[in-house]
Design a protein around this motif. Sequence first.
Motif, mmCIF file in Angstrom:
data_model
loop_
_atom_site.group_PDB
_atom_site.id
_atom_site.type_symbol
_atom_site.label_atom_id
_atom_site.label_comp_id
_atom_site.label_asym_id
_atom_site.label_seq_id
_atom_site.Cartn_x
_atom_site.Cartn_y
_atom_site.Cartn_z
ATOM 1 N N UNK A 44 37.951 33.035 33.296
ATOM 2 C CA UNK A 44 37.734 31.969 34.277
ATOM 3 C C UNK A 44 36.354 31.335 34.142
ATOM 4 N N UNK A 45 35.409 32.086 33.602
ATOM 5 C CA UNK A 45 34.031 31.584 33.536
ATOM 6 C C UNK A 45 33.623 31.090 32.150
ATOM 7 N N UNK A 46 34.458 31.371 31.125
ATOM 8 C CA UNK A 46 34.074 30.989 29.756
ATOM 9 C C UNK A 46 35.247 30.301 29.057
ATOM 10 N N UNK A 47 34.968 29.177 28.410
ATOM 11 C CA UNK A 47 36.044 28.426 27.762
ATOM 12 C C UNK A 47 36.223 28.783 26.293
ATOM 13 N N UNK A 48 35.389 29.687 25.775
ATOM 14 C CA UNK A 48 35.440 30.029 24.341
ATOM 15 C C UNK A 48 35.969 31.448 24.121
ATOM 16 N N UNK A 49 36.848 31.930 25.013
ATOM 17 C CA UNK A 49 37.416 33.270 24.859
ATOM 18 C C UNK A 49 38.936 33.214 25.047
ATOM 19 N N UNK A 50 39.597 34.241 24.555
ATOM 20 C CA UNK A 50 41.031 34.434 24.778
ATOM 21 C C UNK A 50 41.207 35.802 25.430
ATOM 22 N N UNK A 51 41.960 35.853 26.527
ATOM 23 C CA UNK A 51 42.159 37.112 27.226
ATOM 24 C C UNK A 51 43.603 37.589 27.148
ATOM 25 N N UNK A 52 43.796 38.885 27.373
ATOM 26 C CA UNK A 52 45.126 39.487 27.350
ATOM 27 C C UNK A 52 45.281 40.387 28.570
ATOM 28 N N UNK A 53 46.273 40.078 29.424
ATOM 29 C CA UNK A 53 46.520 40.878 30.631
ATOM 30 C C UNK A 53 48.027 40.989 30.869
ATOM 31 N N UNK A 54 48.419 41.972 31.665
ATOM 32 C CA UNK A 54 49.800 42.062 32.093
ATOM 33 C C UNK A 54 50.158 40.879 32.973
ATOM 34 N N UNK A 55 51.402 40.413 32.868
ATOM 35 C CA UNK A 55 51.800 39.190 33.541
ATOM 36 C C UNK A 55 51.695 39.285 35.067
ATOM 37 N N UNK A 56 51.838 40.485 35.632
ATOM 38 C CA UNK A 56 51.791 40.596 37.089
ATOM 39 C C UNK A 56 50.396 40.334 37.649
ATOM 40 N N UNK A 57 49.374 40.246 36.786
ATOM 41 C CA UNK A 57 48.027 39.932 37.244
ATOM 42 C C UNK A 57 47.785 38.432 37.405
ATOM 43 N N UNK A 58 48.648 37.587 36.831
ATOM 44 C CA UNK A 58 48.301 36.166 36.786
ATOM 45 C C UNK A 58 49.475 35.232 37.017
ATOM 46 N N UNK A 59 50.714 35.717 37.056
ATOM 47 C CA UNK A 59 51.865 34.811 37.113
ATOM 48 C C UNK A 59 52.369 34.532 38.515
ATOM 49 N N UNK A 60 51.860 35.245 39.516
ATOM 50 C CA UNK A 60 52.379 35.103 40.875
ATOM 51 C C UNK A 60 51.691 33.938 41.591
ATOM 52 N N UNK A 61 52.337 32.797 41.595
ATOM 53 C CA UNK A 61 51.751 31.598 42.213
ATOM 54 C C UNK A 61 51.795 31.642 43.731
ATOM 55 N N UNK A 62 52.419 32.682 44.309
ATOM 56 C CA UNK A 62 52.430 32.842 45.765
ATOM 57 C C UNK A 62 51.266 33.693 46.258
ATOM 58 N N UNK A 63 50.648 34.417 45.358
ATOM 59 C CA UNK A 63 49.505 35.257 45.724
ATOM 60 C C UNK A 63 48.252 34.376 45.776
ATOM 61 N N UNK A 64 47.552 34.344 46.905
ATOM 62 C CA UNK A 64 46.396 33.435 47.006
ATOM 63 C C UNK A 64 45.284 33.751 46.013
ATOM 64 N N UNK A 65 45.099 35.029 45.687
ATOM 65 C CA UNK A 65 44.066 35.401 44.720
ATOM 66 C C UNK A 65 44.442 34.894 43.330
ATOM 67 N N UNK A 66 45.699 35.137 42.933
ATOM 68 C CA UNK A 66 46.142 34.666 41.626
ATOM 69 C C UNK A 66 46.210 33.146 41.579
ATOM 70 N N UNK A 67 46.572 32.531 42.680
ATOM 71 C CA UNK A 67 46.620 31.072 42.736
ATOM 72 C C UNK A 67 45.234 30.473 42.504
#
Length: 308
Positions: free
Chosen positions: A193-216
């Motif tokens: 979120x803070x750097x545009x020159x990196x690629x990250x890898x996480x489990x989908x449940x950390x970032x795909x839930x558009x109903x979760x206010x933190x993930x949103x």
Amino acid sequence: MRKGFFYTIGSFFLFLWLLSCNSSGNVKTETDTPTRGTINISVDESFKPVIEEQIRVHKSSFPETQINVSYKPESDCFRDLQKDSTRMVIVARGLTKEEASFFENQLSYSPQYGVLAYDAVAVIVNRQSPDSIFTLSKLRNILSGKDKITAVMDGNKATSTVRYLKDSILRGGNFGNNVVAAENSQNVLDVVASRKNVVGFVGISWIADSYDPVQLAYLKKISLGLVECVKCEEKDIFAKPSQATISYGQYPLARPLYYILKENATGLGTGFMNFMSLERGQLIFRRAFLVPAKMGFGKRSGSIKDAD
């Protein structure tokens, strides 16, 4: 005198019997049932958001239960499984033949395991990144260090994400010096979120839930990368991780979510496993944008008629 003697001897043998029961190798140190009691489980950290919700809903339904959970790298979960104090682990693979044989020799029975849902490793980039489309060859170059862009992982130990990428993308090869370890999945999100020159890898449940206010909030700063579909008949098809692309094999970085349970009697571990396997638990996986493995949920069309 004689009566007191036999009473003392009887008490002594009762003590020995209780001692032998406690050291018999049974993993259940306290009496529990599928709806009452306390157990300890270990969960791969990349599945934390969805398992937190599973435990929360289970607790609301069965208030006399207490599931103590530790989130840690996958390799540590398997080490915990060897301890009597850990009843269940939730990881991204089942037992190997060697592991099953080890536990059968140690416990005199084999732990049961199975797939609860299908997850995916999401490739994430900053919203300002110039590139969010990846072939598997490009990912391999990044992870091997041929492409020098920084790749961020969820920990410096063998998490399921680290193991999966090493096995599936690098085919057993080594990571390059450009691959760095964040403390956990949350920190991976923060770095991307803070750097545009990196690629990250996480489990989908950390970032795909558009109903979760933190993930949103993260989704305003982070984009899900498009990854080459290797099973598609057409060429140059790329997919984001989603329930549809995982179900149809279009997103190539999908993986199973397994439970492994040590119980030789029906206890709270079995109760929690059944909860996750049946409708409410499977709906929680679906709500977290994973693909339920035990139940299919199709949409039904219909109409409501007015009463005469």
